[in-house]
Design an enzyme around this catalytic site. Structure first.
Site, PDB file in Angstrom:
ATOM      1  N   HIS A  73       0.811  -1.230   0.000  1.00 45.40           N
ATOM      2  CA  HIS A  73       0.000   0.000   0.000  1.00 45.40           C
ATOM      3  C   HIS A  73       0.839   1.271   0.000  1.00 45.40           C
ATOM      4  O   HIS A  73       0.297   2.368  -0.004  1.00 45.40           O
ATOM      5  CB  HIS A  73      -0.927   0.035   1.222  1.00 45.40           C
ATOM      6  CG  HIS A  73      -0.198   0.268   2.516  1.00 45.40           C
ATOM      7  ND1 HIS A  73       0.461  -0.726   3.193  1.00 45.40           N
ATOM      8  CD2 HIS A  73       0.000   1.384   3.242  1.00 45.40           C
ATOM      9  CE1 HIS A  73       1.013  -0.237   4.280  1.00 45.40           C
ATOM     10  NE2 HIS A  73       0.761   1.052   4.339  1.00 45.40           N
TER      11      HIS A  73
HETATM   12  C1  UD1 Z   1      -1.961   5.515   5.846  1.00 46.61           C
HETATM   13  C2  UD1 Z   1      -0.642   6.113   6.353  1.00 46.61           C
HETATM   14  C3  UD1 Z   1       0.463   5.066   6.231  1.00 46.61           C
HETATM   15  C4  UD1 Z   1       0.071   3.766   6.906  1.00 46.61           C
HETATM   16  C5  UD1 Z   1      -1.282   3.288   6.391  1.00 46.61           C
HETATM   17  C6  UD1 Z   1      -1.738   2.075   7.159  1.00 46.61           C
HETATM   18  C7  UD1 Z   1      -0.191   8.505   6.030  1.00 46.61           C
HETATM   19  C8  UD1 Z   1       0.504   9.497   5.203  1.00 46.61           C
HETATM   20  N1  UD1 Z   1      -0.239   7.244   5.546  1.00 46.61           N
HETATM   21  O1  UD1 Z   1      -1.772   5.221   4.462  1.00 46.61           O
HETATM   22  O2  UD1 Z   1       1.634   5.558   6.850  1.00 46.61           O
HETATM   23  O3  UD1 Z   1       1.049   2.811   6.618  1.00 46.61           O
HETATM   24  O4  UD1 Z   1      -2.249   4.336   6.567  1.00 46.61           O
HETATM   25  O5  UD1 Z   1      -2.629   1.311   6.422  1.00 46.61           O
HETATM   26  O6  UD1 Z   1      -0.707   8.840   7.072  1.00 46.61           O
HETATM   27  N2  UD1 Z   1      -9.177   4.367   1.953  1.00 46.61           N
HETATM   28  C9  UD1 Z   1     -10.402   3.762   2.059  1.00 46.61           C
HETATM   29  N3  UD1 Z   1     -10.864   3.458   3.301  1.00 46.61           N
HETATM   30  C10 UD1 Z   1     -10.191   3.749   4.424  1.00 46.61           C
HETATM   31  C11 UD1 Z   1      -8.946   4.381   4.312  1.00 46.61           C
HETATM   32  C12 UD1 Z   1      -8.455   4.677   3.067  1.00 46.61           C
HETATM   33  O7  UD1 Z   1     -11.064   3.471   1.062  1.00 46.61           O
HETATM   34  O8  UD1 Z   1     -10.686   3.444   5.521  1.00 46.61           O
HETATM   35  C13 UD1 Z   1      -8.622   4.643   0.603  1.00 46.61           C
HETATM   36  C14 UD1 Z   1      -9.000   6.002   0.039  1.00 46.61           C
HETATM   37  O9  UD1 Z   1      -9.082   5.864  -1.353  1.00 46.61           O
HETATM   38  C15 UD1 Z   1      -7.804   6.851   0.397  1.00 46.61           C
HETATM   39  C16 UD1 Z   1      -6.650   5.861   0.285  1.00 46.61           C
HETATM   40  O10 UD1 Z   1      -7.197   4.624   0.705  1.00 46.61           O
HETATM   41  O11 UD1 Z   1      -7.642   7.947  -0.442  1.00 46.61           O
HETATM   42  C17 UD1 Z   1      -5.434   6.195   1.116  1.00 46.61           C
HETATM   43  O12 UD1 Z   1      -5.777   6.395   2.493  1.00 46.61           O
HETATM   44  P1  UD1 Z   1      -4.813   7.275   3.453  1.00 46.61           P
HETATM   45  O13 UD1 Z   1      -5.297   7.191   4.842  1.00 46.61           O
HETATM   46  O14 UD1 Z   1      -4.596   8.605   2.869  1.00 46.61           O
HETATM   47  O15 UD1 Z   1      -3.433   6.577   3.317  1.00 46.61           O
HETATM   48  P2  UD1 Z   1      -3.026   5.050   3.504  1.00 46.61           P
HETATM   49  O16 UD1 Z   1      -2.458   4.568   2.214  1.00 46.61           O
HETATM   50  O17 UD1 Z   1      -4.123   4.292   4.122  1.00 46.61           O
HETATM   51  N1  UDP Z   2      -3.383  -6.134   9.140  1.00 40.88           N
HETATM   52  C1  UDP Z   2      -4.646  -6.697   9.313  1.00 40.88           C
HETATM   53  N2  UDP Z   2      -5.351  -7.075   8.196  1.00 40.88           N
HETATM   54  C2  UDP Z   2      -4.866  -6.930   6.936  1.00 40.88           C
HETATM   55  C3  UDP Z   2      -3.574  -6.359   6.775  1.00 40.88           C
HETATM   56  C4  UDP Z   2      -2.877  -5.968   7.886  1.00 40.88           C
HETATM   57  O1  UDP Z   2      -5.112  -6.854  10.440  1.00 40.88           O
HETATM   58  O2  UDP Z   2      -5.571  -7.280   5.980  1.00 40.88           O
HETATM   59  C5  UDP Z   2      -2.634  -5.688  10.330  1.00 40.88           C
HETATM   60  C6  UDP Z   2      -1.259  -6.304  10.493  1.00 40.88           C
HETATM   61  O3  UDP Z   2      -1.334  -7.467  11.283  1.00 40.88           O
HETATM   62  C7  UDP Z   2      -0.472  -5.193  11.181  1.00 40.88           C
HETATM   63  C8  UDP Z   2      -1.117  -3.929  10.657  1.00 40.88           C
HETATM   64  O4  UDP Z   2      -2.386  -4.298  10.155  1.00 40.88           O
HETATM   65  O5  UDP Z   2      -0.646  -5.218  12.588  1.00 40.88           O
HETATM   66  C9  UDP Z   2      -0.280  -3.300   9.574  1.00 40.88           C
HETATM   67  O6  UDP Z   2      -1.003  -2.283   8.964  1.00 40.88           O
HETATM   68  P1  UDP Z   2      -0.593  -1.617   7.590  1.00 40.88           P
HETATM   69  O7  UDP Z   2       0.216  -2.567   6.802  1.00 40.88           O
HETATM   70  O8  UDP Z   2      -1.848  -1.103   6.981  1.00 40.88           O
HETATM   71  O9  UDP Z   2       0.237  -0.335   8.034  1.00 40.88           O
HETATM   72  P2  UDP Z   2       1.774  -0.055   8.366  1.00 40.88           P
HETATM   73  O10 UDP Z   2       2.211  -0.962   9.435  1.00 40.88           O
HETATM   74  O11 UDP Z   2       2.534  -0.199   7.088  1.00 40.88           O
HETATM   75  O12 UDP Z   2       1.763   1.382   8.768  1.00 40.88           O
END
Ligand code: UD1
Ligand code: UDP
Length: 369
Positions: free
Chosen positions: A205
């Protein structure tokens, strides 16, 4: 001592859960602010339910948006809550936009900030999280570093030693607290018709991997390359960001990939524990794979978690299919791997709260009769 706890995304909820539990256990007054940066049920509500967390006291409903918009909205919405609640300390965890905004809102009000998972550095300023980490560390009063390496990084950046506490990572608390529950409650392997040790697990992601069409294509090519060599199922619980980018770029996922929506924590622990190997660009999953003894291939050129690489649990391959294949072959050929755990002993949240109590609660010797 009153604690404000800020969460916003999936990993923050999971890694903050042990801290919330510790507050409950010690009967400390606390309140939870959820930015709702993550809001889809499978990225948010499921974790509050599974981890049996109290419902958040405040939900900022910020949702998705451009970085400044999202960060600014959280700041604006957080301020009146902090003014009203007057916490002694605000705790944030990790490196998301929610973390930076939460820390900044508190800092502007002269409320102490505790940063959990302080001192991580990828040294890649193209990564939005790197800016969030650095800024948050530099406005924090309690820096809960994962280990001595992060402690050294922070001291090197001029942060006073007195503010830094090397405590471990709460990812270990959460994983150890839920491993057995997940073993007893998950039937994900049966549902997906997977045999233990006979499949690969992937997640991706990071903006650097999925926001650029050619990079996302490279990832799909890499997976195809691995599939042609190993013929094992590759399961991909796919992040909503990646889903939306695949749609935007009109890219088709090859049929051999077993796609699922994001799944709950208990199921995901089981998927990780029984995977032959994990491919990921996630921070938390690099840590959990290492803790579970499952080899990890990180789809990035750098990591802010070099410990898992140093102990031999993780290899960085970027999107290079040959590097990925070589790393996989090594682990497929030699099954006798093991490593030391660099990510904590499962007692990290207790340490964090004890440090806060010692610093912020009046000690008996301070009370003048
Ligand atoms: C965010 C964090 C990242 C973290 C990740 C965990 C920042 C800059 N990024 O990235 O560090 O690793 O969360 O997963 O804070 N969306 C949905 N539903 C949701 C959330 C997001 O559909 O509940 C979609 C939307 O299209 C949105 C995109 O995902 O625009 C990105 O979401 P965003 O929270 O901006 O960044 P993440 O990639 O989730
Ligand atoms: N995770 C989860 N379901 C999923 C993918 C990840 O519960 O389908 C959990 C995973 O065990 C870990 C956390 O989400 O604890 C990691 O989140 P993510 O990869 O979104 O974010 P990051 O750690 O890169 O910020």
């Amino acid at each position: 001592m009153k604690i404000g706890i800020v969460v916003g995304t999936r990993p923050e909820i999971i890694k903050m859960a042990p801290v919330i539990r510790e507050c409950q256990k010690r009967l400390l007054p606390f309140f939870i602010i959820h930015s709702n940066q993550h809001y889809s049920e499978e990225m948010d509500k499921i974790f509050f339910e599974e981890l049996q967390l109290p419902t958040q006291d405040y939900n900022l409903n910020v949702g998705s948006g451009l970085h400044s918009n999202q960060t600014g909205n959280i700041l604006i919405k957080m301020e009146p809550i902090l003014v009203k609640e007057k916490p002694d300390v605000v705790l944030v965890q990790g490196d998301t936009n929610t973390v930076l905004a939460g820390a900044l809102a508190a800092s502007k009000l002269n409320i102490k900030v505790g940063h959990i998972e302080a001192g991580l550095r990828s040294y890649d300023r193209m990564m939005p999280e790197e800016t969030n980490r650095i800024l948050t560390d530099h406005i924090s009063d309690f820096l809960f570093a994962v280990g001595p390496a992060q402690e050294a990084i922070l001291i090197d950046e001029g942060i006073s030693n007195n503010k830094i506490y090397a405590v471990g990572n709460t990812v270990s608390d959460s994983l150890f607290q839920h491993l057995e529950i997940s073993q007893n409650n998950s039937s994900i392997l049966e549902s997906l018709k997977l045999d233990k040790g006979e499949y690969f697990l992937i997640t991706a992601h990071r903006a650097s991997n999925v926001d650029i069409k050619s990079h996302l294509e490279e990832l799909l090519v890499l997976l195809t390359h691995l599939h042609q060599h190993f013929f094992k199922p590759i399961v991909w619980p796919i992040h909503p960001r990646t889903v939306s980018k695949l749609k935007e770029f009109d890219l088709k996922v090859p049929d051999f990939l077993l796609l699922t929506p994001p799944i709950g924590y208990f199921d995901f622990i089981q998927l990780q524990q029984h995977a032959k190997l994990i491919l990921t660009d996630s921070g938390g999953i690099q840590e959990e794979a290492c803790l579970l003894g499952v080899p990890c291939i990180t789809l990035r050129e750098n990591t802010e978690r070099p410990e898992s690489v140093n102990v031999g649990a993780n290899v960085l391959v970027g999107r290079n299919k040959e590097l990925a294949l070589n790393a996989m072959k090594k682990w497929m050929d030699d099954e006798n791997y093991s490593w030391e755990n660099p990510f904590g002993d499962g007692k990290v949240a207790g340490r964090i709260i004890s440090i806060l109590e010692k610093s912020l609660l009046p000690q008996s010797e301070d009370i003048i009769p």
